[in-house]
Scaffold this motif. Structure first.
Motif, mmCIF file in Angstrom:
data_model
loop_
_atom_site.group_PDB
_atom_site.id
_atom_site.type_symbol
_atom_site.label_atom_id
_atom_site.label_comp_id
_atom_site.label_asym_id
_atom_site.label_seq_id
_atom_site.Cartn_x
_atom_site.Cartn_y
_atom_site.Cartn_z
ATOM 1 N N UNK A 133 57.501 26.624 44.559
ATOM 2 C CA UNK A 133 57.901 27.813 43.817
ATOM 3 C C UNK A 133 56.993 28.030 42.608
ATOM 4 N N UNK A 134 56.619 26.956 41.949
ATOM 5 C CA UNK A 134 55.751 27.047 40.780
ATOM 6 C C UNK A 134 54.401 27.664 41.152
ATOM 7 N N UNK A 135 53.797 27.203 42.263
ATOM 8 C CA UNK A 135 52.522 27.757 42.703
ATOM 9 C C UNK A 135 52.666 29.214 43.136
ATOM 10 N N UNK A 136 53.773 29.538 43.805
ATOM 11 C CA UNK A 136 54.004 30.915 44.247
ATOM 12 C C UNK A 136 54.117 31.857 43.054
ATOM 13 N N UNK A 137 54.832 31.434 42.026
ATOM 14 C CA UNK A 137 54.961 32.266 40.825
ATOM 15 C C UNK A 137 53.621 32.430 40.118
ATOM 16 N N UNK A 138 52.796 31.396 40.150
ATOM 17 C CA UNK A 138 51.463 31.470 39.548
ATOM 18 C C UNK A 138 50.604 32.518 40.285
ATOM 19 N N UNK A 139 50.681 32.524 41.612
ATOM 20 C CA UNK A 139 49.930 33.499 42.411
ATOM 21 C C UNK A 139 50.430 34.912 42.130
ATOM 22 N N UNK A 140 51.737 35.078 42.056
ATOM 23 C CA UNK A 140 52.301 36.400 41.774
ATOM 24 C C UNK A 140 51.860 36.914 40.411
ATOM 25 N N UNK A 141 51.875 36.048 39.419
ATOM 26 C CA UNK A 141 51.487 36.449 38.066
ATOM 27 C C UNK A 141 50.015 36.838 38.007
ATOM 28 N N UNK A 142 49.175 36.127 38.747
ATOM 29 C CA UNK A 142 47.736 36.404 38.740
ATOM 30 C C UNK A 142 47.370 37.667 39.521
ATOM 31 N N UNK A 143 48.301 38.183 40.329
ATOM 32 C CA UNK A 143 48.003 39.326 41.191
ATOM 33 C C UNK A 143 49.003 40.460 40.999
ATOM 34 N N UNK A 144 49.271 40.812 39.775
ATOM 35 C CA UNK A 144 50.268 41.848 39.482
ATOM 36 C C UNK A 144 49.831 43.249 39.887
ATOM 37 N N UNK A 145 48.552 43.541 39.930
ATOM 38 C CA UNK A 145 48.090 44.905 40.187
ATOM 39 C C UNK A 145 47.757 45.204 41.632
ATOM 40 N N UNK A 200 46.077 31.050 51.324
ATOM 41 C CA UNK A 200 46.289 32.222 50.498
ATOM 42 C C UNK A 200 45.334 33.347 50.897
ATOM 43 N N UNK A 201 44.108 32.992 51.246
ATOM 44 C CA UNK A 201 43.133 33.995 51.674
ATOM 45 C C UNK A 201 43.606 34.707 52.937
ATOM 46 N N UNK A 202 44.176 33.954 53.852
ATOM 47 C CA UNK A 202 44.691 34.548 55.090
ATOM 48 C C UNK A 202 45.872 35.476 54.792
ATOM 49 N N UNK A 203 46.713 35.106 53.830
ATOM 50 C CA UNK A 203 47.839 35.949 53.441
ATOM 51 C C UNK A 203 47.336 37.295 52.928
ATOM 52 N N UNK A 204 46.332 37.271 52.053
ATOM 53 C CA UNK A 204 45.771 38.511 51.523
ATOM 54 C C UNK A 204 45.069 39.301 52.618
ATOM 55 N N UNK A 205 44.409 38.617 53.523
ATOM 56 C CA UNK A 205 43.722 39.290 54.624
ATOM 57 C C UNK A 205 44.723 40.022 55.532
ATOM 58 N N UNK A 222 59.759 26.388 49.185
ATOM 59 C CA UNK A 222 59.662 27.825 48.944
ATOM 60 C C UNK A 222 58.528 28.397 49.776
ATOM 61 N N UNK A 223 58.573 29.700 49.920
ATOM 62 C CA UNK A 223 57.563 30.416 50.682
ATOM 63 C C UNK A 223 57.128 31.641 49.893
ATOM 64 N N UNK A 224 55.835 31.836 49.778
ATOM 65 C CA UNK A 224 55.280 33.060 49.207
ATOM 66 C C UNK A 224 55.186 34.055 50.346
ATOM 67 N N UNK A 225 55.694 35.266 50.131
ATOM 68 C CA UNK A 225 55.574 36.280 51.170
ATOM 69 C C UNK A 225 54.822 37.491 50.648
ATOM 70 N N UNK A 226 54.220 38.211 51.562
ATOM 71 C CA UNK A 226 53.525 39.461 51.251
ATOM 72 C C UNK A 226 53.926 40.475 52.308
#
Length: 77
Positions: free
Chosen positions: A21-33, A65-70, A2-6
């Motif tokens: 996928x499990x880690x991607x869903x965890x990141x999505x849940x932690x960053x809902x806002x 993940x930091x690079x994705x947010x950046x 799986x791939x997390x996309x932004x």
């Protein structure tokens, strides 16, 4: 795999990060806002994902993940 996309309007590319996928869903849940879209794309490899999900192109693969947010110009408040 799986791939997390932004992606965000005004940003020229969709940032994509390989992870489970499990880690991607965890990141999505932690960053809902956040002010951009996070999601999960599934496929055996990046080449297949880019062909199947062409509407998200162009893609920019990131390594952390930091690079994705950046890439989304995200500023933590």
């Amino acid at each position: 795999m799986s791939f997390l996309y932004a992606r965000k309007p005004g940003i020229n590319a969709t940032a994509i990060l390989p992870m489970t996928q499990k880690d991607a869903l965890r990141v999505m849940k932690a960053n809902r806002g956040i002010d951009f879209q996070l999601g999960v794309l599934g496929g055996p490899d990046l080449e297949t994902v880019t062909r199947v999900y062409g509407e998200f192109a162009p893609y920019r693969k990131v390594n952390t993940l930091e690079e994705l947010f950046h890439q989304m110009n995200y500023q933590e408040k």
